[in-house]
Each structure stands twice: as C-alpha cells, then as structure tokens.
Design an enzyme around this catalytic site. Structure first.
Site, PDB file in Angstrom:
ATOM      1  CG  ASN A   1      -2.078 -23.823  13.619  1.00 51.44           C
ATOM      2  OD1 ASN A   1      -2.290 -24.730  12.808  1.00 51.44           O
ATOM      3  ND2 ASN A   1      -2.940 -23.474  14.546  1.00 51.44           N
TER       4      ASN A   1
ATOM      5  N   GLY B   1      -6.761 -14.947  15.376  1.00 52.93           N
ATOM      6  CA  GLY B   1      -7.438 -14.719  14.101  1.00 52.93           C
ATOM      7  C   GLY B   1      -8.304 -13.469  14.084  1.00 52.93           C
TER       8      GLY B   1
ATOM      9  CD  GLU C   1      -2.219 -19.960  20.098  1.00 55.81           C
ATOM     10  OE1 GLU C   1      -1.587 -19.446  19.175  1.00 55.81           O
ATOM     11  OE2 GLU C   1      -3.076 -20.834  19.934  1.00 55.81           O
TER      12      GLU C   1
ATOM     13  CB  SER D   1      -3.498 -11.144  15.790  1.00 53.90           C
ATOM     14  OG  SER D   1      -4.820 -11.647  15.641  1.00 53.90           O
TER      15      SER D   1
ATOM     16  CG  HIS E   1      -5.296 -24.118  18.261  1.00 57.86           C
ATOM     17  ND1 HIS E   1      -6.414 -23.405  17.888  1.00 57.86           N
ATOM     18  CD2 HIS E   1      -4.221 -23.391  17.877  1.00 57.86           C
ATOM     19  CE1 HIS E   1      -6.028 -22.290  17.294  1.00 57.86           C
ATOM     20  NE2 HIS E   1      -4.703 -22.254  17.273  1.00 57.86           N
TER      21      HIS E   1
ATOM     22  CD  GLU F   1      -8.580 -21.948  15.299  1.00 56.80           C
ATOM     23  OE1 GLU F   1      -8.005 -22.841  14.649  1.00 56.80           O
ATOM     24  OE2 GLU F   1      -8.282 -20.737  15.192  1.00 56.80           O
TER      25      GLU F   1
ATOM     26  CE  LYS G   1      -5.198 -20.747  13.115  1.00 57.53           C
ATOM     27  NZ  LYS G   1      -6.069 -19.851  13.842  1.00 57.53           N
TER      28      LYS G   1
END
Ligand code: PEP
Length: 265
Positions: free
Chosen positions: A10, A176, A170, A216, A96, A98, A12
């Site tokens: 991904n 991240g 996730e 991560s 996701h 985010e 991003k």
C-alpha cells in the site's frame, strides 16, 4: 484448505509518477511468475495506469487504495469500481484504518459495506481492513470490534463471493508506528477472524479466505508473522516503498510457501 500467501504493498499518498514507474518496474523484474506467493501493489489512484503499464506481463497485480460505492453519476471527485476494473485493477483496499480514523470525514461500517458490495459487483476483489485501536485493545474490546467490523463490512454479501475477499487485520496502533503485533497477538486475532467468517459464511468459505496481517511489517519481522497458521500474507505500507525491503518480505513469504498452495490470485 491451503491458502496461497498474498503480499500487498500500500503505497498510500507517496511517490511521483517517475518513482512509481521505477519501483513497479523493479518489482516486475524481480518477482517470478511461478513463485507460490501472490503479490499486488496499490499506488495512488492517479498513477494506477502508469504502474499498470510498468507491471504489464508480470506476476504482480494492480490494486487501488479506495473506491466509491456507485458505478457512475454525479459524484464529483470519486472513482467507481467499473473505472478501476477498466484500467486493469484487480483489487481494491476498503476500510483502511486511515479512512476509518484519520481522513475526514471518517468512513463508517455502513459506507464500507456499500463500497464492498459495489466493488464486488464491479468485478473487483476486495481487501477489507479491520482492526482495533489501542484504547479498544486495552479495554479488552479487540474481539468485539473485529466481529462488529466484519459483520457490518461484509453484510449482505453472498457466501459464493467469499473467495473474492481478503481480510487485512491491521491493529490501528501498529500502522506506521513501528510497533508490530507479536506473533501470538496476530495469530490469536487471525484465528478469531476466521471463526467469525465461518459463522458468517460457513467453514469451507472461511478456510478459503486469506487474512493478511498489516502494521509495521518489515523484512526483520515478516518471516515470523507469515509463519503463523492463520496469517496468510501481509498488507505492507512503509516497507513497500523500497523495492529491496518489499522483495525481502515477499521472499520471507516464499520460505513459508512450501506449507501452503492453492487459491489463485
Ligand atoms: C498499511 O498501510 O496498511 C500499513 C500497515 O502501513 P505500515 O506497514 O507502514 O504500518
């Protein structure tokens, strides 16, 4: 049922057209078609076509990072599932963390479900992301959150479409941050997710659904995570931006692939 490991990058909101082409070309030239690990990359949507061209003829599949839940019409700024399929996308990431927690307005499970159903109807395969926040984990709510996100996210989906779904577990606190779930935490969550999927779609369908771990993932931890029985791949953010790191993660998957085979990408 054996499941073929699936590693997705991904990217991003990173890289230029030139950098996307260079990264995709290096990956395309490095991943052998007969490797028993499926690989996809999800560049920013404006670069899907250039990345698709760089991947042409390779074993690496193209995915988008999000999609809208209608197929066409007056939805300024949105991109539909048929549009993504039209330019060569096989996959789309939906839900996701985010888009659930960072980018405003936040997506809720109802919208995520509409996107999942629209993406499937538009011919795409879906990577549905789920995961708990740190607070939710500390309060012992991890399983209830995962179950709720799965139940709502995949509501009204016929079990015959289960093979087109990948779940990405996730934990929000691991994305991240450099903080990875332990192998035990990952395996425990993945096994629970599979139990929920069996409740929703039946054991056979649940055993065929790949559950990626994301948060991560790096060359140094990939092999241990991918060795867990219910970890069927990885959704990789930061480490997928460097070809060598991403290739090392794919190769960590190869080490485990002798135990798995089957599901075509
Ligand atoms: C992700 O983008 O889904 C992700 C897990 O990011 P990172 O690997 O950088 O934590």
């Amino acid at each position: 049922m054996a499941r073929k490991l699936f590693i997705t990058g991904n990217w991003k909101m990173n890289l230029s057209a030139e950098q996307c082409t260079a990264l995709a070309s290096k990956l395309a030239g490095s991943v052998e078609p007969d490797w028993p690990v499926a690989v996809a990359v999800c560049p920013p949507c404006v670069y899907l076509s250039v990345v698709g061209a760089a991947l042409d003829g390779s074993a690496i599949r193209l995915g988008a990072q999000n999609v809208y839940c209608e197929s066409n019409g007056a939805f300024t700024g949105q991109i539909s599932p048929p549009m993504l399929a039209d330019i060569g996308c096989d996959y789309v990431i939906i839900g996701h963390s985010e888009t659930r927690h960072t980018i405003e307005p936040h997506e809720d499970d109802a919208l995520i479900n509409r996107k999942v159903l629209a993406a499937l109807a538009g011919g795409l395969k879906v990577i549905l992301c789920i995961g708990e926040t740190l607070d939710q984990r500390k309060q012992g709510q991890t399983e209830s959150i995962l179950e709720a996100q799965l139940t709502a996210g995949l509501a009204n989906m016929h079990s015959s479409l289960a093979e087109k779904i990948t779940i990405a577990y996730e934990p929000v606190w691991a994305i991240g941050t450099g903080q990875t779930a332990t192998t035990d935490q990952a395996q425990q969550a993945h096994a629970f997710v599979r139990t929920c999927l069996a409740g929703q779609f039946g054991l056979a369908a649940a055993n065929g659904i790949r559950i990626q771990y994301g948060g991560s993932v790096k060359p140094t931890n990939a092999a241990d995570l991918l060795a867990q029985p219910d970890v069927d791949g990885a959704l990789v953010g930061g480490a997928s931006l460097k070809a060598d790191d991403f290739l090392e993660i794919i190769k960590a998957g190869l080490q485990n692939a002798s135990q798995t085979s089957g599901t075509a990408v």
